[in-house]
Design a protein around this motif. Structure first.
Motif, mmCIF file in Angstrom:
data_model
loop_
_atom_site.group_PDB
_atom_site.id
_atom_site.type_symbol
_atom_site.label_atom_id
_atom_site.label_comp_id
_atom_site.label_asym_id
_atom_site.label_seq_id
_atom_site.Cartn_x
_atom_site.Cartn_y
_atom_site.Cartn_z
ATOM 1 N N ARG A 264 0.602 -1.351 -0.096
ATOM 2 C CA ARG A 264 0.172 -0.051 -0.079
ATOM 3 C C ARG A 264 0.755 1.375 -0.022
ATOM 4 N NH1 ARG A 264 -5.091 -1.225 -0.339
ATOM 5 N NH2 ARG A 264 -5.218 1.168 -0.353
ATOM 6 N N GLN A 265 2.052 1.156 0.324
ATOM 7 C CA GLN A 265 2.903 2.472 0.711
ATOM 8 C C GLN A 265 3.211 2.812 -0.760
ATOM 9 O OE1 GLN A 265 3.538 -0.681 1.786
ATOM 10 N NE2 GLN A 265 5.648 -0.572 2.490
ATOM 11 N N ASN B 246 -4.111 5.800 -6.868
ATOM 12 C CA ASN B 246 -5.455 5.665 -6.204
ATOM 13 C C ASN B 246 -5.107 5.038 -4.898
ATOM 14 O OD1 ASN B 246 -8.161 5.219 -5.764
ATOM 15 N ND2 ASN B 246 -8.446 3.442 -7.056
ATOM 16 N N PRO B 247 -4.728 6.032 -4.077
ATOM 17 C CA PRO B 247 -4.163 5.839 -2.638
ATOM 18 C C PRO B 247 -5.319 4.894 -1.773
ATOM 19 C CG PRO B 247 -3.956 7.813 -3.000
ATOM 20 C CD PRO B 247 -4.773 7.339 -4.194
ATOM 21 N N HIS B 248 -6.600 4.844 -2.062
ATOM 22 C CA HIS B 248 -7.429 4.127 -1.490
ATOM 23 C C HIS B 248 -8.197 2.700 -2.206
ATOM 24 C CE1 HIS B 248 -7.520 7.540 1.338
ATOM 25 N NE2 HIS B 248 -7.967 8.290 0.369
ATOM 26 N N GLY B 249 -7.570 2.495 -3.400
ATOM 27 C CA GLY B 249 -7.741 1.300 -3.971
ATOM 28 C C GLY B 249 -6.870 0.237 -3.522
ATOM 29 N N SER B 250 -6.961 -0.839 -4.374
ATOM 30 C CA SER B 250 -6.451 -2.092 -4.278
ATOM 31 C C SER B 250 -4.938 -2.137 -4.563
ATOM 32 C CB SER B 250 -7.150 -3.452 -4.962
ATOM 33 O OG SER B 250 -6.365 -4.511 -4.896
ATOM 34 N N ASP B 251 -3.972 -2.754 -3.993
ATOM 35 C CA ASP B 251 -2.724 -2.860 -4.447
ATOM 36 C C ASP B 251 -2.330 -4.136 -5.340
ATOM 37 O OD1 ASP B 251 -2.679 -4.654 -2.301
ATOM 38 O OD2 ASP B 251 -0.572 -4.125 -1.496
#
Length: 229
Positions: A145-146, A151-156
Protein backbone atom coordinates in the motif's frame (compact mmCIF):
# COMPACT_ATOMS: atom_id res chain seq x y z
CA UNK A 1 7.37 -14.57 -22.00
CA UNK A 2 10.75 -14.20 -20.34
CA UNK A 3 10.97 -11.59 -17.60
CA UNK A 4 13.91 -9.39 -16.63
CA UNK A 5 12.62 -7.47 -13.62
CA UNK A 6 14.91 -4.64 -12.56
CA UNK A 7 14.86 -1.74 -10.17
CA UNK A 8 16.87 0.74 -12.23
CA UNK A 9 17.25 -0.73 -15.71
CA UNK A 10 20.21 -2.42 -17.39
CA UNK A 11 22.72 -0.76 -15.08
CA UNK A 12 25.74 -3.08 -15.23
CA UNK A 13 27.51 -5.69 -17.34
CA UNK A 14 26.02 -8.62 -15.43
CA UNK A 15 22.44 -7.54 -16.09
CA UNK A 16 23.23 -6.74 -19.71
CA UNK A 17 24.80 -10.16 -20.17
CA UNK A 18 21.66 -11.81 -18.83
CA UNK A 19 19.50 -9.69 -21.14
CA UNK A 20 21.48 -10.86 -24.16
CA UNK A 21 21.20 -14.46 -22.97
CA UNK A 22 17.43 -14.11 -22.63
CA UNK A 23 17.11 -12.47 -26.05
CA UNK A 24 19.13 -15.25 -27.65
CA UNK A 25 20.92 -12.79 -29.94
CA UNK A 26 22.80 -9.49 -29.71
CA UNK A 27 20.92 -6.36 -28.69
CA UNK A 28 21.92 -4.84 -32.04
CA UNK A 29 19.77 -7.44 -33.83
CA UNK A 30 16.63 -6.85 -31.72
CA UNK A 31 13.55 -4.69 -32.22
CA UNK A 32 12.28 -3.01 -29.04
CA UNK A 33 9.13 -1.21 -27.92
CA UNK A 34 9.32 1.25 -25.03
CA UNK A 35 6.25 1.60 -22.75
CA UNK A 36 6.28 4.85 -20.70
CA UNK A 37 2.67 4.56 -19.49
CA UNK A 38 3.37 4.06 -15.76
CA UNK A 39 4.87 7.54 -15.48
CA UNK A 40 1.51 9.25 -16.02
CA UNK A 41 0.16 7.76 -12.79
CA UNK A 42 3.12 8.81 -10.63
CA UNK A 43 3.00 12.35 -9.14
CA UNK A 44 6.80 12.61 -9.21
CA UNK A 45 6.77 12.21 -13.02
CA UNK A 46 5.99 14.85 -15.65
CA UNK A 47 6.03 15.40 -19.42
CA UNK A 48 9.70 16.25 -19.00
CA UNK A 49 10.54 12.95 -17.29
CA UNK A 50 8.61 11.01 -19.92
CA UNK A 51 10.62 12.74 -22.63
CA UNK A 52 13.99 12.21 -20.97
CA UNK A 53 13.36 8.49 -20.40
CA UNK A 54 11.95 7.99 -23.91
CA UNK A 55 14.88 9.85 -25.47
CA UNK A 56 17.50 8.24 -23.22
CA UNK A 57 18.50 11.63 -21.88
CA UNK A 58 18.85 13.20 -18.46
CA UNK A 59 21.21 12.85 -15.47
CA UNK A 60 19.31 9.94 -13.91
CA UNK A 61 18.76 7.97 -17.11
CA UNK A 62 19.76 4.31 -16.85
CA UNK A 63 20.34 1.88 -19.68
CA UNK A 64 17.08 0.97 -21.40
CA UNK A 65 16.30 2.73 -24.67
CA UNK A 66 19.98 3.56 -25.27
CA UNK A 67 21.38 0.03 -25.35
CA UNK A 68 21.95 -0.07 -29.12
CA UNK A 69 18.74 -1.72 -30.36
CA UNK A 70 18.27 -2.45 -34.06
CA UNK A 71 15.07 -0.39 -33.83
CA UNK A 72 13.02 1.12 -31.03
CA UNK A 73 9.54 2.60 -30.90
CA UNK A 74 7.09 3.90 -28.30
CA UNK A 75 3.99 1.92 -27.30
CA UNK A 76 1.69 4.16 -25.20
CA UNK A 77 -0.97 1.93 -23.65
CA UNK A 78 -3.46 4.72 -22.97
CA UNK A 79 -3.76 5.24 -26.74
CA UNK A 80 -4.41 1.63 -27.75
CA UNK A 81 -8.15 1.49 -26.93
CA UNK A 82 -8.71 4.29 -29.45
CA UNK A 83 -7.12 2.48 -32.42
CA UNK A 84 -7.93 -0.77 -34.15
CA UNK A 85 -6.24 -3.87 -32.67
CA UNK A 86 -5.12 -4.92 -36.14
CA UNK A 87 -2.85 -1.86 -36.13
CA UNK A 88 -1.05 -2.34 -32.81
CA UNK A 89 -1.11 -6.12 -32.33
CA UNK A 90 1.48 -6.69 -35.09
CA UNK A 91 3.75 -4.06 -33.49
CA UNK A 92 3.81 -6.07 -30.27
CA UNK A 93 4.02 -9.52 -31.82
CA UNK A 94 6.94 -8.52 -34.05
CA UNK A 95 8.98 -7.03 -31.20
CA UNK A 96 11.81 -8.93 -29.52
CA UNK A 97 11.57 -7.00 -26.27
CA UNK A 98 9.16 -4.75 -24.36
CA UNK A 99 10.94 -2.10 -22.27
CA UNK A 100 8.50 -1.13 -19.52
CA UNK A 101 9.40 2.03 -17.64
CA UNK A 102 8.76 2.90 -14.01
CA UNK A 103 6.15 5.15 -12.45
CA UNK A 104 2.99 3.86 -10.75
CA UNK A 105 2.44 0.11 -10.99
CA UNK A 106 -1.32 -0.02 -10.39
CA UNK A 107 -1.92 2.67 -13.01
CA UNK A 108 0.17 0.59 -15.39
CA UNK A 109 -1.81 -2.55 -14.53
CA UNK A 110 -5.06 -0.68 -15.20
CA UNK A 111 -3.93 0.31 -18.68
CA UNK A 112 -2.50 -3.09 -19.43
CA UNK A 113 -6.01 -4.45 -18.89
CA UNK A 114 -7.83 -1.60 -20.64
CA UNK A 115 -5.57 -1.73 -23.67
CA UNK A 116 -5.78 -5.49 -24.13
CA UNK A 117 -2.06 -6.03 -23.56
CA UNK A 118 -2.77 -8.07 -20.43
CA UNK A 119 -4.86 -10.56 -22.40
CA UNK A 120 -2.08 -10.83 -24.96
CA UNK A 121 0.70 -11.70 -22.51
CA UNK A 122 0.22 -15.51 -22.44
CA UNK A 123 0.73 -15.66 -26.21
CA UNK A 124 3.96 -13.63 -26.19
CA UNK A 125 6.16 -16.62 -25.48
CA UNK A 126 9.17 -15.40 -27.45
CA UNK A 127 9.27 -11.82 -26.13
CA UNK A 128 11.44 -10.53 -23.28
CA UNK A 129 9.77 -8.15 -20.81
CA UNK A 130 12.30 -5.75 -19.26
CA UNK A 131 10.72 -3.93 -16.35
CA UNK A 132 12.09 -0.94 -14.47
CA UNK A 133 10.70 -0.32 -10.96
CA UNK A 134 6.90 -0.13 -11.49
CA UNK A 135 7.42 -1.93 -14.81
CA UNK A 136 8.66 -4.87 -12.74
CA UNK A 137 6.26 -4.49 -9.79
CA UNK A 138 3.25 -4.65 -12.12
CA UNK A 139 3.94 -8.34 -12.79
CA UNK A 140 3.65 -9.26 -9.09
CA UNK A 141 0.59 -10.20 -6.99
CA UNK A 142 0.76 -7.10 -4.74
CA UNK A 143 2.88 -3.97 -4.64
CA UNK A 144 2.21 -2.89 -1.02
CA UNK A 145 0.00 0.00 0.00
CA UNK A 146 2.88 2.42 0.53
CA UNK A 147 3.51 2.35 -3.22
CA UNK A 148 -0.05 3.39 -4.12
CA UNK A 149 0.04 6.87 -5.65
CA UNK A 150 -2.57 6.90 -8.42
CA UNK A 151 -5.48 5.55 -6.33
CA UNK A 152 -4.34 5.57 -2.66
CA UNK A 153 -7.59 4.08 -1.39
CA UNK A 154 -7.81 1.35 -4.01
CA UNK A 155 -6.40 -2.15 -4.20
CA UNK A 156 -2.66 -2.82 -4.40
CA UNK A 157 -3.27 -5.99 -6.43
CA UNK A 158 -1.19 -6.10 -9.61
CA UNK A 159 -1.08 -8.62 -12.50
CA UNK A 160 0.08 -11.69 -10.56
CA UNK A 161 2.18 -13.05 -13.42
CA UNK A 162 4.84 -14.06 -10.86
CA UNK A 163 4.22 -15.27 -7.30
CA UNK A 164 6.51 -12.83 -5.47
CA UNK A 165 6.47 -9.09 -4.78
CA UNK A 166 9.22 -6.52 -5.38
CA UNK A 167 10.46 -3.58 -3.30
CA UNK A 168 12.63 -1.50 -5.70
CA UNK A 169 15.42 1.05 -5.18
CA UNK A 170 16.66 -0.56 -1.99
CA UNK A 171 18.86 1.83 0.03
CA UNK A 172 18.73 4.42 -2.74
CA UNK A 173 20.78 7.48 -1.68
CA UNK A 174 18.59 10.14 -0.09
CA UNK A 175 15.42 8.04 -0.08
CA UNK A 176 14.67 7.46 3.61
CA UNK A 177 11.57 5.41 2.75
CA UNK A 178 13.62 2.82 0.85
CA UNK A 179 15.90 1.55 3.60
CA UNK A 180 16.37 -2.12 4.41
CA UNK A 181 14.24 -1.65 7.53
CA UNK A 182 11.45 -0.09 5.46
CA UNK A 183 11.65 -3.06 3.10
CA UNK A 184 11.36 -5.46 6.03
CA UNK A 185 8.20 -3.72 7.28
CA UNK A 186 6.78 -3.73 3.75
CA UNK A 187 7.45 -7.47 3.43
CA UNK A 188 5.63 -8.19 6.68
CA UNK A 189 2.48 -6.59 5.24
CA UNK A 190 2.89 -8.34 1.87
CA UNK A 191 2.85 -11.74 3.53
CA UNK A 192 4.02 -13.80 0.55
CA UNK A 193 7.48 -14.19 -0.96
CA UNK A 194 9.04 -10.76 -1.50
CA UNK A 195 12.32 -9.40 -2.82
CA UNK A 196 13.91 -6.05 -2.01
CA UNK A 197 16.39 -5.14 -4.76
CA UNK A 198 18.70 -2.22 -5.42
CA UNK A 199 19.41 -0.59 -8.76
CA UNK A 200 22.30 -2.98 -9.49
CA UNK A 201 20.07 -6.06 -9.17
CA UNK A 202 17.57 -7.85 -11.41
CA UNK A 203 15.29 -10.86 -11.08
CA UNK A 204 14.87 -13.16 -14.06
CA UNK A 205 11.95 -15.50 -14.60
CA UNK A 206 12.33 -18.03 -17.42
CA UNK A 207 10.01 -21.04 -17.69
CA UNK A 208 9.00 -20.53 -14.07
CA UNK A 209 12.57 -20.52 -12.76
CA UNK A 210 13.51 -17.47 -10.69
CA UNK A 211 17.12 -16.25 -10.58
CA UNK A 212 18.82 -13.24 -9.00
CA UNK A 213 21.36 -11.35 -11.14
CA UNK A 214 23.21 -8.76 -9.12
CA UNK A 215 26.27 -6.60 -8.68
CA UNK A 216 24.58 -4.97 -5.68
CA UNK A 217 22.37 -5.79 -2.72
CA UNK A 218 19.09 -7.64 -2.29
CA UNK A 219 16.99 -9.45 0.29
CA UNK A 220 14.43 -12.24 0.08
CA UNK A 221 11.69 -12.18 2.72
CA UNK A 222 8.88 -14.55 3.74
CA UNK A 223 10.33 -17.64 2.09
CA UNK A 224 11.29 -20.27 4.66
CA UNK A 225 13.92 -18.04 6.29
CA UNK A 226 15.02 -14.58 5.31
CA UNK A 227 17.85 -14.64 2.82
CA UNK A 228 20.32 -12.05 1.62
CA UNK A 229 23.53 -12.18 -0.43
Amino acid sequence: MRLLLTSGGVTNATIRGMLVEMLGKPVEECDALFIPTAQWGQPMCSPQTVWTSTAGRGPNQQGLVDLGWKSIGVLELTVLPSIAPNRWLPWVREADVLLVDGGEAIYLAHWMRQSGLADLLPSLTDIVWVGVSAGSMVMTPRIGRQFLEWNPHGSDDAMGVVDFSIFPHLDYPGWSSNTSESARRWATDIGGPAYAIDDQTAITVVDGTVKIVSEGNWHLFNHETERKP
